[in-house]
Design a protein around this motif. Structure first.
Motif: not given
Length: 293
Positions: A135-142
């Protein structure tokens, strides 16, 4: 007030209103033969206000381009709020976001964005293709863009209040390496109920492929993973992503075009499917660091 009055105020059917109001304590019940129940007007108005601000996760995902699992990460990291009121949960089958938290996040993005887009930057959605096999780390990126401010970004549509569109966010090419190093640990949030299924759109993003041929891909790779509502079992998709790597991901990780990567691997004797090539072998051939498993 009566059930009919509450239904009118909430803008819901009698059945939906009934399910929601069952979570509330009635203020009065009367009737010798046919029971009549009334509810506090303040409770109903409070529910009406919550409904006014609700945003279904499906709608926000479609509008923003952020997959469901990315939105779940953002909820866990307190970047977005979900409506977890018992009445809201009883009245809706899918997760409901608090629209006010979406507006607040949009305001933070507008404040944190660079004023001018630097030359050579790429869309966040394209940079995310460098992350594969999980799964891609969308939360950590934002979180890094906003809380830590260690991932500079330019938001092209910051003037549109409340609309967060991932494709309008641009990051440096070096962000691809940063994204590959990021991770989100579900074990840190044992109380959160993560969805174990993926929409077709989210599955294609996780696999770093286009959805034009997904009907064939579903038949070849996920025939037994389709759920009753037409979604896909997330575990099956992640397992496939760990085994196969697409030209899109290879292009994002090498800085070359997907077509160039396709052409180079097509000339090898590596087996190929609609999902791409065996991940380990393709990474070795392209001289890439092995993906995190």
């Amino acid at each position: 007030m009566s059930m009919n009055q509450a239904s009118h105020i909430l803008g819901k059917s009698i059945d939906d209103t009934s399910r929601m109001l069952r979570t509330l304590d009635p203020v009065e019940t009367f009737g010798a033969h046919k029971t009549r129940t009334r509810y506090a007007r303040d409770d109903v108005k409070r529910l009406a206000e919550l409904l006014q601000h609700r945003e279904p996760i499906d709608a926000f995902s479609s509008d923003s381009g952020i997959p469901h699992h990315g939105i779940e990460q953002m909820i866990c990291l307190k970047l977005l709020d979900q409506l977890d009121d018992a009445a809201i949960l009883a009245g809706h089958k899918v997760r409901q976001l608090d629209g006010r938290s979406i507006n607040a996040l949009a305001e933070r993005l507008a404040i944190g964005s660079l004023d001018v887009e630097p030359n050579g930057w790429l869309r966040l959605t394209d940079a995310m293709k460098a992350v594969g096999g999980r799964e891609k780390p969308w939360g950590p990126a934002y979180a890094m863009m906003l809380d830590e401010k260690s991932l500079p970004f330019y938001w092209g549509s910051c003037g549109e209040r409340g609309r967060i569109i991932a494709e309008d966010i641009f990051v440096s090419p070096t962000a691809r390496d940063r994204l590959q190093e990021m991770d989100f640990c579900k074990a840190d949030y044992p109380e959160f109920k993560f969805d174990d299924c993926l929409t077709v759109r989210d599955a294609t993003r996780l696999l770093n492929i286009h959805d034009t041929k997904f009907s064939k891909i579903r038949q070849q790779h996920f025939a037994t993973a389709v759920t009753a509502d037409g979604r896909l079992a997330k575990r099956a998709v992640i397992d496939a992503a760990r085994d196969w790597i697409s030209p899109g991901e290879l292009g994002a990780r090498t800085g070359r075009t997907p077509h160039e990567c396709f052409t180079e691997l097509y000339r090898t004797d590596l087996p190929r499917t609609l999902l791409g090539w065996p991940r380990t072998d393709a990474e070795r051939h392209m001289k890439l660091r092995a993906s995190d498993r």
